[in-house]
Write a protein that holds these residues in place. Structure first.
Motif, PDB file in Angstrom:
ATOM      1  N   TYR A  68       1.004  -1.233  -0.142  1.00 36.84           N
ATOM      2  CA  TYR A  68      -0.238  -0.016   0.197  1.00 36.84           C
ATOM      3  C   TYR A  68       0.855   1.254   0.245  1.00 36.84           C
ATOM      4  N   TYR A  69       2.035   1.095   0.551  1.00 39.16           N
ATOM      5  CA  TYR A  69       2.903   2.314   0.663  1.00 39.16           C
ATOM      6  C   TYR A  69       3.495   2.601  -0.554  1.00 39.16           C
ATOM      7  N   LEU A  70       4.106   1.490  -1.305  1.00 43.71           N
ATOM      8  CA  LEU A  70       4.600   1.760  -2.552  1.00 43.71           C
ATOM      9  C   LEU A  70       3.497   1.802  -3.854  1.00 43.71           C
ATOM     10  N   GLY A  71       2.435   1.214  -3.676  1.00 45.11           N
ATOM     11  CA  GLY A  71       1.319   1.107  -4.472  1.00 45.11           C
ATOM     12  C   GLY A  71       1.315   0.073  -5.483  1.00 45.11           C
ATOM     13  N   ILE A  72       2.239  -0.697  -5.284  1.00 44.91           N
ATOM     14  CA  ILE A  72       2.607  -1.638  -6.268  1.00 44.91           C
ATOM     15  C   ILE A  72       3.305  -2.988  -5.344  1.00 44.91           C
ATOM     16  N   ALA A  73       2.602  -4.170  -5.743  1.00 45.69           N
ATOM     17  CA  ALA A  73       3.223  -5.355  -5.153  1.00 45.69           C
ATOM     18  C   ALA A  73       4.441  -5.820  -6.202  1.00 45.69           C
ATOM     19  N   ASN A  74       5.565  -6.109  -5.831  1.00 40.84           N
ATOM     20  CA  ASN A  74       6.781  -6.471  -6.807  1.00 40.84           C
ATOM     21  C   ASN A  74       7.552  -7.337  -6.024  1.00 40.84           C
ATOM     22  N   TYR A  75       7.904  -8.615  -6.404  1.00 36.65           N
ATOM     23  CA  TYR A  75       8.817  -9.543  -5.827  1.00 36.65           C
ATOM     24  C   TYR A  75       9.975  -8.896  -5.467  1.00 36.65           C
ATOM     25  N   GLU A  76      10.582  -8.036  -6.366  1.00 38.66           N
ATOM     26  CA  GLU A  76      12.038  -7.509  -6.344  1.00 38.66           C
ATOM     27  C   GLU A  76      12.112  -6.706  -4.928  1.00 38.66           C
ATOM     28  N   ASN A  77      11.134  -6.521  -3.910  1.00 33.20           N
ATOM     29  CA  ASN A  77      11.084  -5.678  -3.001  1.00 33.20           C
ATOM     30  C   ASN A  77      11.247  -6.747  -1.716  1.00 33.20           C
ATOM     31  N   PHE A  78      11.198  -8.208  -1.981  1.00 32.47           N
ATOM     32  CA  PHE A  78      11.071  -9.224  -1.017  1.00 32.47           C
ATOM     33  C   PHE A  78      12.208 -10.371  -1.309  1.00 32.47           C
ATOM     34  N   LEU A  79      13.379 -10.033  -2.053  1.00 35.69           N
ATOM     35  CA  LEU A  79      14.215 -10.717  -2.178  1.00 35.69           C
ATOM     36  C   LEU A  79      15.182 -11.273  -0.913  1.00 35.69           C
ATOM     37  N   ILE A  80      15.891 -11.987  -0.851  1.00 25.72           N
ATOM     38  CA  ILE A  80      16.918 -12.682   0.016  1.00 25.72           C
ATOM     39  C   ILE A  80      17.498 -11.339   0.881  1.00 25.72           C
ATOM     40  N   THR A  81      17.897 -10.589  -0.054  1.00 29.77           N
ATOM     41  CA  THR A  81      18.673  -9.139   0.636  1.00 29.77           C
ATOM     42  C   THR A  81      17.814  -8.690   1.682  1.00 29.77           C
ATOM     43  N   THR A  82      16.385  -8.770   1.439  1.00 28.74           N
ATOM     44  CA  THR A  82      15.491  -7.974   2.496  1.00 28.74           C
ATOM     45  C   THR A  82      15.568  -8.977   3.678  1.00 28.74           C
TER      46      THR A  82
END
Length: 362
Positions: A253-267
């Motif tokens: 909701y904050y970014l306005g988009i669901a994208n898997y790149e925001n939830f990679l192993i680095t996260t």
């Protein structure tokens, strides 16, 4: 001197079970609540609209990180179960909420808990092996969950929306008002961050929380005194994953988009860094860690942009800054594990202990 228990008598069970039994603690919490409520207008008055938007956006990211760090600390810090797949559970919550919001046009107050419960269900499944394995083997199992969930999101268009595995999500609406500016999002996220903190404070001092700590300290002894190890480990995985799912929904909701790149192993590594640097098994440590790890890349980027140009070109800096950030995280984790395993929370306790007896330390 200001934070002493002596002289305060509790005459009821309610007073004895209060989160903050001392008046000075209650006044501090009330003052902090007032500061957080008036912070966006103060930022606007101090730095103007554009500057206030920037600083408010940083506060928003910190509040989202606080929710995720609290969830991981429940599992790792309080229960002693290692997980390096936290970001995968965040992605489960994010895509669940995004699909419900886009396909069924559901409001956030349905999609947000739905994302949390879906992540809790997946987390419970991943937690099943925790009865038989622990330590490094459990860490590898959660890493496998991270990779499997990433693969599923990328290769199932029905979940991820197809192109680049991303789904645009409309802004949440509260009582008919669309939450779209950074200031609106600040109050929206502050509400959930406060709920997460209060819920965790009460959880860790409940029967369930004490069972978590007993399992962490000595699981065999905990089982001998009657604690159902398997049940409480699964509960820990489910609660931690619920927090992660809610964090993923808030990110969406904050970014306005669901994208898997925001939830990679680095996260996942970022969140591990938060609880290790902040302090394992500590609510306040989770908050300190979320603030520290969120601000550290900003400080590194500003430092590299100001002084890195003396050694590198602008194009080289763009490649070097992410590597410096990862290296700094790794170095800080090692330093804290070696020199101060209890993290920033321990440093804060040292300061508080000093003032408890000041100026009569003897």
């Amino acid at each position: 001197m200001f934070h002493r228990e002596s002289g305060y008598f509790k005459t009821t069970y309610k007073a004895d079970q209060a989160l903050y039994p001392l008046p000075v603690a209650r006044w501090t919490v009330g003052l902090l609540a007032l500061v957080f409520l008036v912070l966006p207008p103060l930022l606007t008055a101090a730095g103007g609209g554009q500057s206030a938007e920037y600083y408010t956006s940083i506060l928003n990211i910190i509040m989202i990180a606080v929710v995720g760090a609290l969830g991981l600390n429940i599992l790792v810090g309080y229960t002693g179960q290692i997980s390096i797949g936290h970001a995968a559970f965040m992605s489960v919550g994010a895509y669940t909420a995004a699909n419900l919001a886009v396909r069924l046009d559901l409001p956030f107050w349905i999609t947000l808990p739905a994302g949390g419960f879906m992540a809790a269900a997946i987390g419970g499944l991943v937690g099943i092996p925790s009865l038989r394995i622990k330590g490094l083997y459990l860490a590898i199992a959660t890493l496998a969950a991270q990779l499997i969930i990433e693969w599923v999101i990328n290769h199932v268009p029905w979940i991820s929306g197809g192109s680049q595995a991303s789904i645009e999500v409309p802004r949440p609406t509260v009582f008919g008002y669309e939450v779209k500016t950074q200031r609106d999002l600040y109050y929206f996220l502050l509400f959930f961050a406060v709920i997460a903190v209060v819920a965790t404070l009460n959880l860790v001092r409940s029967r369930i929380g004490r069972a978590f700590v007993a399992i962490r300290d000595q699981d065999i002894a905990a089982e001998i005194i009657g604690i159902d190890i398997f049940r409480y480990k699964l509960i820990a995985f489910a609660i931690s994953s619920f927090y992660a799912g809610v964090t993923g929904v808030l990110y969406t909701y904050y970014l306005g988009i669901a994208n898997y790149e925001n939830f990679l192993i680095t996260t996942s590594i970022d969140y591990l860094a938060m609880i290790i640097i902040g302090g394992l098994g500590s609510v306040l440590g989770s908050i300190f860690g979320a603030i520290f790890v969120t601000l550290l890349p900003i400080v590194i980027r500003l430092g590299m942009e100001n002084f890195g140009t003396l050694l590198f070109t602008t194009a080289e800096l763009n490649n070097i800054i992410p590597a410096v950030r990862l290296g700094a995280f790794g170095l800080l984790i090692i330093i804290f594990l070696v020199l101060e395993p209890e993290g920033l929370n321990r440093l804060w306790r040292n300061v508080r202990s000093y003032f408890r007896v000041w100026p009569f330390s003897y």
